[in-house]
Design a protein around this motif. Structure first.
Motif, short mmCIF file in Angstrom:
data_model
loop_
_atom_site.label_atom_id
_atom_site.label_comp_id
_atom_site.label_asym_id
_atom_site.label_seq_id
_atom_site.Cartn_x
_atom_site.Cartn_y
_atom_site.Cartn_z
N VAL A 155 -5.74 -14.01 16.85
CA VAL A 155 -5.95 -12.93 15.90
C VAL A 155 -4.26 -11.97 16.09
N VAL A 202 -14.43 -11.88 10.43
CA VAL A 202 -13.44 -11.60 11.71
C VAL A 202 -13.30 -10.51 12.17
N VAL A 203 -13.22 -9.57 11.33
CA VAL A 203 -13.03 -7.83 11.25
C VAL A 203 -13.72 -7.39 11.82
N LEU A 208 -1.97 -13.27 12.50
CA LEU A 208 -3.33 -13.01 10.58
C LEU A 208 -2.41 -12.46 9.72
N THR A 209 -0.80 -12.18 10.23
CA THR A 209 -0.11 -11.44 9.16
C THR A 209 -0.99 -10.06 8.56
N THR A 210 -1.15 -10.64 7.17
CA THR A 210 -1.02 -9.45 6.00
C THR A 210 -3.28 -9.79 6.01
N ALA A 211 -4.11 -10.88 6.58
CA ALA A 211 -5.61 -10.72 6.63
C ALA A 211 -6.19 -9.73 6.77
N ILE A 212 -5.92 -8.65 8.24
CA ILE A 212 -6.28 -7.85 8.30
C ILE A 212 -6.52 -6.79 7.03
N PRO A 213 -5.45 -6.11 7.51
CA PRO A 213 -5.48 -5.08 5.92
C PRO A 213 -5.33 -5.76 4.79
N THR A 214 -5.40 -6.79 4.38
CA THR A 214 -6.15 -6.93 2.75
C THR A 214 -7.63 -7.33 2.80
N GLN A 215 -8.29 -7.56 3.52
CA GLN A 215 -9.11 -6.82 3.89
C GLN A 215 -10.01 -5.61 4.15
N LEU A 216 -9.99 -4.71 4.73
CA LEU A 216 -9.99 -3.77 4.99
C LEU A 216 -9.31 -2.30 4.59
N ASN A 217 -8.00 -2.63 3.96
CA ASN A 217 -7.60 -1.94 3.23
C ASN A 217 -7.52 -2.08 1.36
N LYS A 218 -7.61 -3.80 1.16
CA LYS A 218 -7.33 -3.54 0.31
C LYS A 218 -9.10 -4.01 0.03
N ILE A 236 -12.73 -14.13 6.74
CA ILE A 236 -11.86 -12.96 7.32
C ILE A 236 -12.71 -11.56 7.16
N THR A 263 -10.54 -10.75 0.39
CA THR A 263 -10.79 -11.77 1.13
C THR A 263 -10.05 -12.96 1.29
N ALA A 289 -14.50 -18.80 10.89
CA ALA A 289 -15.37 -17.85 10.21
C ALA A 289 -13.77 -17.15 9.20
N TYR A 335 6.25 -17.83 14.36
CA TYR A 335 4.95 -16.67 16.18
C TYR A 335 5.69 -17.68 17.07
N SER A 381 -4.93 -0.90 8.56
CA SER A 381 -5.89 -1.99 9.61
C SER A 381 -4.82 -3.05 9.56
N GLN A 384 1.11 -1.67 -0.64
CA GLN A 384 -0.17 -0.20 0.07
C GLN A 384 1.01 1.21 0.30
N ALA A 387 2.73 -5.75 9.40
CA ALA A 387 2.16 -6.05 10.59
C ALA A 387 4.01 -6.84 11.60
N SER A 429 -11.01 -16.79 14.91
CA SER A 429 -10.45 -16.38 14.83
C SER A 429 -9.52 -16.06 12.85
N GLY A 430 -10.60 -16.83 12.43
CA GLY A 430 -10.70 -17.65 10.45
C GLY A 430 -9.11 -17.86 10.47
N LEU A 458 2.39 -4.60 3.52
CA LEU A 458 1.84 -4.93 4.08
C LEU A 458 2.02 -6.27 5.30
#
Lengths: 396, 396
Positions: B204, A322-323, B207-217, A319, B220, A317, A169, A346, A52, A61, B146-147, A57
């Protein structure tokens, strides 16, 4: 005191996931974490998609709550600067291949000599010693070699990697834990020490009963799909809506609640299902009864009936769900940060809640070398002209 | 100083996996960990198979380096004893459903009033607050909600739980980390604090990139089987021997080595495969070339050719192979302990290597209540006749 590691200085030389997450957790806890990156390209994770505003991204993270400076590691003047910074540091994190730090004149012997209080935390694929020490190691290799991958998936299908780099992790967390243990010891001894954690060792720590089952019972654990090894019914079922629902009701009290919720209370006195052992022997039979019940009901009805009865169950769920999860929103686990180049991004929130010294995202993930000048001035009190010279000579 | 947490006293009231592993890691680091169990049945994990000499190998995997005492938690005299022990403790771990400690008169307010230095670490499914706080939570529920579970498996097959309870273990490690952070703060402030970590929050964080991929990009993430999301070729392949081999060679240098090892150096100049991006777009094509090459070679030949070229690859190991792994043996990761009832039991070794204060298995997992007398005498200096009275009254 506003954060648990306030005043602790960390040099984070790591790349990819395990090392950076280790540094990020120390940063979340309030340490002053300086991410020292290779001049030019930086941490490899800066080049992984998605992007981005040109910023990864993926890299973001794993690197909030850090500052970034660059070093040309091959230049002896850079190595000297690194040693100067080590004199100021409490903790050094590195995940180069074993021997690399030594080649730069920055092995444990050298560094502990110039700073006896230093804690040097080394993360690697296989550990600092042993026959595999020089092999390249990544999360997937550890999942596969440890047997964990072979335990994931259906008996009649291929093994699967988990949907995240969980060994990376876990290794990060063992690295943090060992580091904080060493910090506790240092409060009393005044001395630092070297820490050695590896992906493979960390993976093996998650095998629960697999090792004694093999070596004491002579049985080799294999994949069971989503069927629980220890109790039944506990599996994934498909509803009339086509969704997957995970249900865990293997104990006697939970099974009783499930049977009542399904309107089939007679199941708990059926000799096939009356005890934990009996249900485990007849897992296929009880699961097919549960599946038949689920097949005629939509997901909302299933979750309402079973969930309200206090039986652990949830939709598997996606993603996008999830959000929006109400609990995660309440717990501030889905948050937005303001990145200097990428703008609003995010991400997951801080994971650990401490009542007196709460954690917070104090800094967005840094751009490459964003703080080179700040750090050289802060940590080493170098003059601006000296810093300019180092930059002109491509040392930093 | 022989261990990093020498002299630290821990009351471990937890059951199942996340809490006990948290306590075990503190024990591995040298703390005096007293596992306080429900009189009669003890930790639920004592009843999970497999068993050896009547003792659960499952429970054993999570409770070495602890002593066990029992308490009848419902008896007010037992609750009073617990508060007396809290006066002596540095750390209390609990993973009851939120509110249970308060019902026993042992909430944070009460306990911190009688011991302001106490660190109270609470692990739970969903956290101490929020709309889901009272729901029953287990590892699988967190994987599903958590997905992470939805990301595990093939696009055309069902989602899978991973082959281990990795969210339990991660939550354990966040619990340890937060506890040690609080311990560091206490060295400076003299004050303890309360910690709240949950399975869902911990999940959660992975989730590495899953959250920004969903909410910014606005995309899913979904299951990709074993195909890596970020580079190619990186997948599982089947050899002529019928084994699965995981191969990770997505970067340009690794892909060049792979192509050379396969005797197909021309692949690196093929426009479909010449760059990281190109290979990611043509992942199916490059993977089918690799699969074709593997299909005609047995596993040993594949590993020798590719492994010797320095490309990360490994057989997906079965547990009988894992326990013989030369690196794990060298690193002392597969060890045998001497259990007072079950006899010799094989298990994972200590995971973290610290140069000055090495960890070790000092105690085998305890039998239920094995140390009730010792602990009441050690921690509270109770006389033997007083202890006998408490036992006669079924308080302990």
């Amino acid at each position: 005191m506003t954060s648990p590691l306030q005043g602790i200085k960390v040099l984070d030389l790591t790349r990819f996931i395990a090392g950076p997450h280790c540094g990020m957790i120390l940063g979340d806890m309030g340490a002053d974490v300086v991410k020292v990156e290779k001049k030019g390209s930086g941490d490899d994770s800066r080049h992984f998609p998605p992007f981005q505003g040109g910023e990864s991204l993926y890299g973001m993270a794993l690197n909030r709550n850090k500052r970034s400076m660059t070093l040309n590691f091959r230049d002896p003047r850079a190595q000297e600067l690194l040693r100067d910074m080590v004199r100021q540091a409490d903790i050094l994190l590195e995940n180069f291949r074993p021997g690399t730090m030594e080649q730069m004149g920055c092995g444990w012997k050298e560094l502990s000599a110039i700073n006896p209080r230093l804690i040097m935390t080394r993360l690697s694929g296989f550990g600092q010693d042993g026959p595999y020490a020089q092999r390249p190691g990544f999360d997937g290799i550890a999942q596969a070699m440890s047997g964990l991958m072979g335990l994931t998936g259906s008996p009649d299908g291929p093994p699967y990697l988990a949907g995240t780099f969980y060994i990376d992790y876990m290794t990060a967390m063992y690295g943090v834990t060992a580091t904080l243990g060493a910090l506790n010891a240092r409060h009393l001894t005044g001395k630092g020490q070297m820490i050695d954690v590896s992906l493979l060792d960390s993976a093996v720590s998650l095998l629960t009963t697999a090792i004694p089952t093999q070596l004491n019972k002579g049985e080799t654990l294999t994949r069971t799909g989503n069927r629980d090894r220890y109790s039944s019914p506990a599996n994934v079922f498909k509803t009339a809506s086509g969704d997957f629902v995970l249900l865990l009701s293997g104990t006697n009290p939970l099974f009783r609640r499930l049977a009542d919720a399904m309107g089939q209370p007679e199941l708990v006195v059926d000799p096939r299902f009356a005890t934990v052992d009996a249900r485990l022997r007849n897992a296929a039979a009880i699961e097919s009864i549960v599946q038949a019940w689920m097949s005629t009901r939509d997901t909302d009805a299933v979750l309402a009936l079973i969930g309200n009865a206090g039986v652990p169950c949830t939709k598997v769920a996606t993603i996008d769900e999830v959000v929006e999860n109400a609990q995660l929103r309440h717990r501030n686990q889905i948050v937005e940060i303001d990145h200097p180049v990428a703008g609003k991004v995010s991400t997951a929130g801080v994971t650990m809640k401490l009542s007196d010294t709460p954690l917070e995202i104090r800094r967005p993930p840094p751009t490459l070398g964003q703080h080179t000048v700040d750090v050289l001035s802060d940590w080493l009190s170098l003059s601006s002209s000296r810093i300019r010279d180092l930059m002109d000579d491509a040392v930093v």
